[in-house]
Design a protein around this motif. Structure first.
Motif: not given
Length: 772
Positions: A566-580
């Motif tokens: 998924r790191a195909a965007h020009r900005w860094p991707v976020a890690d796995r989201l927490t439930d919240a």
């Protein structure tokens, strides 16, 4: 006819010109060129600013969708963290919105620390490390000036990159071949470090300074060494990418090579030194003093001028630029004459490589092992799918596109992805593949399951990286695709998939976090449940607590936070989201969907028909809104969660305009792609016709959005001001686009459609009493 040189897409930016090791085979300090002595130790702010401007300018002129910048040295980590931060910030700010930035740093590893890794994680920089094998092999050349070994420090650095929190930064290892070293010991030492890729380099040499050839080693010691490594690599199931082997396999299949050392493709790399001078490839430093010089610098010369330099032209002339002996050779399309610097003799590069015999033996050996010297790539069957109707083109031309029109674009994109995947398999050098055979079988029996997996946006993004020669785009993803399709089909098929950093990934489904030291697992089962048995006998499955499913939200949109592609965007991707965090995203997407359905009913149906995936991006430190549409990932947008759901709605509709137009451009010509003029619009830096087209198309939706916002109160006043602002700029940009003289007949139809959308806005009164 004289053709213009190809654009430059790869840049080596020297951020420091000295080194803390004294490697005796170093081409910078130990060979013929001495230019490093007169250069600043660290790159300065003025040079960084101008470098970024030049790269951004070049990307805009040529409509580049991606560039790679390698931060290098000397030893780049000597430059310090702030230099890296300033370099990346300037580069990102200078590049056009549609141009993705692939950042790498190549280091000897001695100074790599957790703090540096955290910085590189923040900035989106992947790390390559130089290592020649086990301690005995590495100590032959890579030592400190006092003779002390650097091996322990390098192992510590690689250990950091192998930690789960930094593993995604690990780009691979670079190993310089020394035939005095045991190839099996070197291979095993590197394999133990679980690199995503290894690049084996022939030591730089020329006919005047030939490479070491130990007595009694035979006529092709370097080929023999590499073929020994290849045999063990194959026996281990190709556990990581090897650029040399992959390049030969690709060229034997008729595809471009992966480096300037093999194949006939034009070289599109420029080196930027710490003083701002442009140089050709560093390998030329081994030929003679001043060999890589161009006489140009970032303050006085553009990258187009550098591309026309005679030395660059010589490295871009393909078969015609080779010696007569090379042109007559049966493996020339795979060898490409070898590295340009290695051909030097008596003041000329018009010779075969000093490694000529080794290259011929290596290519012949790999071809024989592959079982076919010229196996063609599977041809495209239906590259773009069925034609769009006139009515559908009319919808798209005004910036819209209803449900069926966008579905037609999606079918077109799926056809393109299938073609690219066939090319990936055809170029793999593997005569038979269990994963590919299963995909073919499932495609006959359960086509919906295969389509569901192939339509995932990041499948195509991976295929594009693989075909583009990215060594990190491993072939194991094909097995993951087969496993995901098999699970969806529910037939009980069994598939072996890779386990990376203790994680098993099934595209469109989720990931299994196993931990431990497993390298692969066998997936068995189907829709109602499946199990994974690893090669170290661990068993887990879809009902296991360590299973992290891909989570979906409103309209079935996936919040993609597990796919490693998924790191195909020009900005860094976020890690796995927490439930919240997931709950917050789901709530905001629901509210954004309601807003778009209510206020933009002409845009919403097409959006929901084509938008399948939202990828959370990391927020910026300053809190600015960040969003992206990756050119090779139809159906996905990347967004850092904004403060309000209304802003999220705006970002969704804005980025999906880029997604739609990208799909149109994959099948239709809207403008003259050879037009290099720049156009200034929307208050942005001058950009080429393709970027202007994208900006106009996106801002049709942006203006429409602000034209529907509530008009009462303070917020209403701000919304009306934004509507007035964007309609004016969009009106001006549409005129600029229509009058550019660069549009095809269909492109003019789209410009007329944009005018049809804008004109009613110009007649609206936004601020009564002000004449606006």
């Amino acid at each position: 006819m004289t053709f213009p040189p190809p654009p430059i897409t790869q840049f080596v930016l020297k951020v420091h010109s000295r080194c803390d090791l004294a490697c005796d085979h170093c081409y910078v300090y130990e060979h013929a060129d001495t230019g490093w002595r007169s250069r600043p130790r660290a790159v300065g702010d003025a040079v960084l600013a101008r470098v970024a401007e030049r790269i951004g300018e070049h990307a805009a002129v040529h409509g580049l969708t991606g560039v790679r910048v390698v931060l290098h040295g000397g030893e780049p980590l000597l430059a310090g963290p702030e230099v890296f931060r300033r370099a990346v910030e300037r580069l990102r700010a200078a590049l056009p919105e549609v141009c993705e930035l692939d950042l790498r740093v190549h280091t000897n590893g001695v100074r790599l620390s957790a703090a540096y890794c955290e910085l590189f994680d923040e900035l989106g920089i992947r790390v390559g490390v130089s290592l020649d094998g086990d301690r005995a092999a590495n100590d032959r050349h890579r030592r400190f000036a006092n003779g002390r070994s650097s091996h322990p420090q390098v192992l510590r650095a690689v250990g950091l990159l192998r930690e789960p929190r930094f593993r995604h930064l690990y780009a691979g290892l670079l190993c310089t071949v020394d035939v005095a070293n045991d190839p099996v010991a070197v291979y095993r030492a590197l394999a133990e470090l679980e690199p995503p890729a290894v690049d084996f380099l022939l030591p730089h040499a020329t006919w005047e300074q030939p490479p070491e050839r130990p007595p009694g080693a035979g006529p092709t010691p370097y080929a023999d060494w590499l073929l020994t490594v290849h045999a063990h690599w194959e026996a281990d199931g190709r556990p990581f990418a090897v650029r040399t082997f992959d390049s030969v396999h690709r060229t034997l299949s008729g595809l471009p090579g992966l480096s300037e050392a093999l194949g006939l493709e034009p070289v599109d790399l420029v080196v930027l030194e710490t003083d701002g001078t442009y140089e050709q490839a560093d390998s030329l430093k081994t030929a003679y003093d001043g060999a890589p010089a161009t006489g140009m610098d970032v303050f006085r010369h553009s990258l187009d001028e550098v591309a026309r330099h005679p030395g660059m032209a010589a490295r871009q002339s393909g078969l015609e630029g080779l010696s007569a002996a090379c042109r007559a050779c049966p493996v020339v399309r795979s060898c490409g004459g070898g590295l340009y610097a290695h051909r030097y003799r008596d003041g000329s590069f018009d010779h075969p490589s000093v490694y000529c015999a080794d290259l011929r033996a290596l290519i012949d050996g790999l071809a024989a092992r592959a079982g076919s010297v010229r196996r063609p790539v599977a041809p495209p069957v239906d590259l773009v799918g069925p034609e769009l109707t006139d009515g559908q083109l009319d919808e798209l031309a005004v910036g819209l596109g209803g449900r069926e029109t966008v579905r037609a674009l999606a079918r077109s994109q799926l056809a393109l992805t299938r073609t690219m995947l066939a090319a990936v398999h055809g170029s793999s050098g593997v005569a038979r593949s269990a994963a590919w055979d299963l995909l073919a079988e499932l495609d006959e029996a359960e086509p919906a399951a295969v389509d569901a997996v192939f339509a995932h946006p990041y499948v195509r993004a991976w295929a594009a990286r693989r075909l583009g020669g990215d060594p990190g785009a491993g072939l194991g993803t094909l097995a993951e695709l087969a496993a995901a399709a098999a699970v969806r089909a529910g037939r009980g098929d069994s598939v072996v998939v890779p386990v990376r950093e203790g994680v098993l990934h099934l595209p469109t489904l989720g990931r299994l976090v196993l931990g431990g030291g497993a390298r692969e697992a066998r997936i068995t089962g189907g829709r109602t449940g499946w199990t994974a048995r690893t090669d170290d006998d661990a068993v887990a499955g879809s009902s296991d607590p360590c299973w992290q499913p891909l989570r979906r939200t409103v309209r079935g949109i996936a919040l993609e936070d597990v796919d490693p592609q998924r790191a195909a965007h020009r900005w860094p991707v976020a890690d796995r989201l927490t439930d919240a965090e997931y709950a917050g995203w789901a709530r905001d997407l629901g509210e954004a969907a309601d807003l778009l359905d209510r206020d933009l009913p002409e845009y919403a149906p097409g959006l929901w028909a084509g938008l399948t995936t939202v990828t959370p991006l990391r927020p910026t430190p300053d809190g600015h809104d960040v969003s992206s549409a990756a050119r090779q990932a139809f159906g996905a947008v990347g967004i850092a969660r904004p403060r309000t759901s209304s802003t999220l709605a705006l970002l969704l509709v804005h980025e999906f305009q880029h997604v739609k137009l990208g799909a149109v451009l994959d099948r239709e010509e809207l403008y003259d792609r050879s037009d290099t003029r720049l156009f200034e619009a929307f208050g942005l830096s001058p950009r080429p016709i393709g970027s202007l087209f994208q900006a106009v198309y996106a801002h049709l939706a942006v203006t429409a959005f602000w034209g529907t916002r509530p008009t009462e109160g303070t917020e209403g006043e701000a919304a009306r001001a934004r509507f007035a602002h964007w309609r004016r700029l969009t009106d001006e940009a549409v005129d600029l686009l229509a009058g550019s003289g660069a549009l095809t007949p269909l492109g003019k139809r789209f410009a007329d459609g944009a005018r049809e959308s804008v004109d009613p806005w110009l007649r609206a009164t936004v601020f009564p009493g002000r004449g606006v």
